[in-house]
Each structure stands twice: as C-alpha cells, then as structure tokens.
Design an enzyme around this catalytic site. Sequence first.
Site, PDB file in Angstrom:
ATOM      1  N   LYS A 127     -42.648  40.066 -25.604  1.00  0.00           N
ATOM      2  CA  LYS A 127     -42.910  41.474 -25.947  1.00  0.00           C
ATOM      3  C   LYS A 127     -44.404  41.673 -26.191  1.00  0.00           C
ATOM      4  O   LYS A 127     -44.991  42.672 -25.763  1.00  0.00           O
ATOM      5  CB  LYS A 127     -42.102  41.881 -27.180  1.00  0.00           C
ATOM      6  CG  LYS A 127     -40.613  41.918 -26.964  1.00  0.00           C
ATOM      7  CD  LYS A 127     -40.222  43.027 -26.010  1.00  0.00           C
ATOM      8  CE  LYS A 127     -38.742  43.060 -25.725  1.00  0.00           C
ATOM      9  NZ  LYS A 127     -38.397  43.992 -24.638  1.00  0.00           N
TER      10      LYS A 127
ATOM     11  N   SER B  30     -40.684  45.332 -29.742  1.00  0.00           N
ATOM     12  CA  SER B  30     -39.904  44.792 -30.847  1.00  0.00           C
ATOM     13  C   SER B  30     -40.799  44.506 -32.042  1.00  0.00           C
ATOM     14  O   SER B  30     -41.983  44.151 -31.878  1.00  0.00           O
ATOM     15  CB  SER B  30     -39.261  43.487 -30.384  1.00  0.00           C
ATOM     16  OG  SER B  30     -38.813  42.749 -31.490  1.00  0.00           O
TER      17      SER B  30
ATOM     18  N   TYR C 194     -39.224  35.043 -27.542  1.00  0.00           N
ATOM     19  CA  TYR C 194     -38.870  36.430 -27.209  1.00  0.00           C
ATOM     20  C   TYR C 194     -39.976  37.378 -27.693  1.00  0.00           C
ATOM     21  O   TYR C 194     -40.425  38.271 -26.968  1.00  0.00           O
ATOM     22  CB  TYR C 194     -37.527  36.765 -27.856  1.00  0.00           C
ATOM     23  CG  TYR C 194     -37.134  38.202 -27.771  1.00  0.00           C
ATOM     24  CD1 TYR C 194     -36.693  38.747 -26.571  1.00  0.00           C
ATOM     25  CD2 TYR C 194     -37.205  39.029 -28.893  1.00  0.00           C
ATOM     26  CE1 TYR C 194     -36.332  40.080 -26.495  1.00  0.00           C
ATOM     27  CE2 TYR C 194     -36.849  40.357 -28.821  1.00  0.00           C
ATOM     28  CZ  TYR C 194     -36.412  40.880 -27.620  1.00  0.00           C
ATOM     29  OH  TYR C 194     -36.061  42.204 -27.550  1.00  0.00           O
TER      30      TYR C 194
HETATM   31  O1  LIG Z   1     -25.203  34.727 -37.837  1.00  0.00           O
HETATM   32  C1  LIG Z   1     -26.189  35.190 -38.439  1.00  0.00           C
HETATM   33  C2  LIG Z   1     -27.140  36.012 -37.799  1.00  0.00           C
HETATM   34  C3  LIG Z   1     -28.221  36.451 -38.532  1.00  0.00           C
HETATM   35  N1  LIG Z   1     -28.381  36.117 -39.832  1.00  0.00           N
HETATM   36  C4  LIG Z   1     -29.528  36.655 -40.602  1.00  0.00           C
HETATM   37  O2  LIG Z   1     -29.498  38.054 -40.508  1.00  0.00           O
HETATM   38  C5  LIG Z   1     -30.796  38.616 -40.414  1.00  0.00           C
HETATM   39  C6  LIG Z   1     -30.924  39.398 -39.126  1.00  0.00           C
HETATM   40  O3  LIG Z   1     -30.806  38.517 -38.027  1.00  0.00           O
HETATM   41  P1  LIG Z   1     -30.638  39.041 -36.516  1.00  0.00           P
HETATM   42  O4  LIG Z   1     -29.611  40.096 -36.450  1.00  0.00           O
HETATM   43  O5  LIG Z   1     -30.466  37.852 -35.635  1.00  0.00           O
HETATM   44  O6  LIG Z   1     -32.026  39.759 -36.236  1.00  0.00           O
HETATM   45  P2  LIG Z   1     -33.514  39.190 -36.237  1.00  0.00           P
HETATM   46  O7  LIG Z   1     -33.553  37.719 -36.302  1.00  0.00           O
HETATM   47  O8  LIG Z   1     -34.281  39.954 -37.259  1.00  0.00           O
HETATM   48  O9  LIG Z   1     -34.000  39.597 -34.788  1.00  0.00           O
HETATM   49  C7  LIG Z   1     -33.679  40.896 -34.304  1.00  0.00           C
HETATM   50  O10 LIG Z   1     -34.668  41.783 -34.611  1.00  0.00           O
HETATM   51  C8  LIG Z   1     -35.886  41.602 -33.911  1.00  0.00           C
HETATM   52  C9  LIG Z   1     -36.805  42.719 -34.320  1.00  0.00           C
HETATM   53  O11 LIG Z   1     -37.269  42.503 -35.603  1.00  0.00           O
HETATM   54  C10 LIG Z   1     -35.617  41.651 -32.429  1.00  0.00           C
HETATM   55  O12 LIG Z   1     -36.814  41.445 -31.759  1.00  0.00           O
HETATM   56  C11 LIG Z   1     -34.619  40.626 -32.042  1.00  0.00           C
HETATM   57  O13 LIG Z   1     -34.307  40.770 -30.681  1.00  0.00           O
HETATM   58  C12 LIG Z   1     -33.382  40.825 -32.824  1.00  0.00           C
HETATM   59  O14 LIG Z   1     -32.485  39.779 -32.541  1.00  0.00           O
HETATM   60  C13 LIG Z   1     -31.750  37.416 -40.503  1.00  0.00           C
HETATM   61  O15 LIG Z   1     -32.167  37.274 -41.834  1.00  0.00           O
HETATM   62  C14 LIG Z   1     -30.885  36.224 -40.085  1.00  0.00           C
HETATM   63  O16 LIG Z   1     -31.276  35.009 -40.665  1.00  0.00           O
HETATM   64  C15 LIG Z   1     -27.459  35.308 -40.470  1.00  0.00           C
HETATM   65  O17 LIG Z   1     -27.597  34.985 -41.652  1.00  0.00           O
HETATM   66  N2  LIG Z   1     -26.387  34.860 -39.747  1.00  0.00           N
END
Ligand SMILES: O=c1ccn([C@@H]2O[C@H](COP(=O)(O)OP(=O)(O)O[C@H]3O[C@H](CO)[C@@H](O)[C@H](O)[C@H]3O)[C@@H](O)[C@H]2O)c(=O)[nH]1
Length: 231
Positions: free
Chosen positions: A43, A14, A39
Amino acid sequence: MAEAEVFNLVYSSSATVYGEPQFLPLTESHPTGNCTNPYGKTKYFTEEILKDLCTADDRWRVISLRYFNPVGAHKSGKIGEDPNGIPNNLMPFISQVAIGRRDKLLVYGDDYDTVDGTGVRDYIHIVDLAEGHVKALDKFRTGSIKGFAAFNLGTGQGYSVLEMVKAFEKASGRPVKYEIVARRPGDVGTSYADPTLAMKQLAWKAKRGINEMCEDTWRWQNNNPNGFAKL
Ligand SMILES: O=c1ccn([C@@H]2O[C@H](COP(=O)(O)OP(=O)(O)O[C@H]3O[C@H](CO)[C@@H](O)[C@H](O)[C@H]3O)[C@@H](O)[C@H]2O)c(=O)[nH]1
C-alpha cells in the site's frame, strides 16, 4: 486509464501504511513506510508511485483513502463478509464463533498497553466506508482537488479485542468463547484515526457505531450461516 483519458483515481489504501504509531490519533501527516507487514508495504509503495505520477503529470488527481478496520454488513442482511478459509481478521472470526462454525476465538496477546491488554483498533462500518468513496468522487466533481491527497477513513474511536467480543455477544445474544494466546507477529498494540481531514475536506464522517457494526454483521451471518457457499 491515460489512454481512455481518465485521470481521476480513488485508491484503496490502508492505515497499515503508518506502521507502528509514533503518536495517536494517527493523522495523515504521520510518517508512512515503516510498515510492520508486507501488505502495508504494498500500500505504501503504491501511494508513493501515485504521488510521483501526480508530480510528473498534472492531469492526474488521486485520492488515497486510508481504511482503518472495515467491519459490518449491509442492512439488508444480504451482503456480508465471507472470507475464504479460516478468517484472518477479527470480526469475521468472532461472527463464525457466534454462529457455531468455529470453536473459539484466539485472542492475540493481552499484554499490550491498552484498556484490557488486548489490541485496540478503529473499526469502521463498511457502509460508512462506502460513503467515504462517494464523497471522494464528489470531490473530483467539484474540481477542488489537485494532485495526490490522502484521507483517513476511521471513526476516531478505538476498541479492544475483548470490547468487540462483548459487543458482539450483546448484538447476537450468543456467547463468543475465546482463549488468550501469544501476540501475532506484525501486529501493533493500538491504532486509531484522526478523521478530521476527511470531515473538513470531503464533508464525510462515520455515522455508525460499534453496536450497529455488530448487529449488521450478525444479521448477515445469521441469514447466511455458511456464508455464500452453495451446499
Ligand atoms: O483471530 C484473531 C484476529 C485478530 N485478532 C486481533 O484483533 C485486532 C484486529 O485484527 P485484524 O482484524 O486482523 O486487523 P488488523 O491486524 O488491524 O489489520 C486490518 O487492518 C489494517 C488497517 O489498519 C488493514 O490494512 C488490514 O488489511 C486488516 O487486516 C488485532 O489486535 C489482532 O491482534 C485476534 O486477537 N484474533
């Protein structure tokens, strides 16, 4: 695996192994281990163990694929993402708001140093990601890989949360209500890949853009308003 004399391993890693980016775009040589969540640490530790394994026994070959943010669904509309409970990730949450299963999206922070203040990520279509795995297997077959190698699987293009919301509204024709709330602990502001190494060494490149990601997600969600649950 060793007992069965299988020494080739494709590992699902990841982009979180990079932690808070020291530079962008993230290349595979960016330091790893300074992760912002547990998490990511799992990894990172697993990659380190696999590196040690390859050093200790040269029969092993490991390709670690560092996924950025996988989204989308199969074109058929039959295979999609249906997380248990309340989705943690952005795309399934947006999709469930659009179908009416959830009231609104909570946007975690609008004070990041990004185009509109919301978090930026490198979203990658799940089928592009799958193709990356096929290319990794091809690489084992051609025999041109030794020991441990890591590759970024991303598009190289970042999109903000609000850009994703807009793209989804366009693809679905439905409004996606949202509310800005505080940052989520452990989130970084911006993360996107430099996918050049995978292009050069695996002959792989992401082909599907943000519109296709949203259209395919929506087709599946629209065909399966309650996900895979049997009602
Ligand atoms: O309800 C939500 C969920 C997410 N976000 C935002 O959307 C973006 C993406 O969030 P998310 O889809 O949760 O992905 P990440 O936090 O980037 O994490 C993902 O991407 C990573 C790789 O970069 C992986 O390791 C993780 O498993 C995976 O969850 C971020 O800026 C979050 O703050 C929101 O604003 N609201």
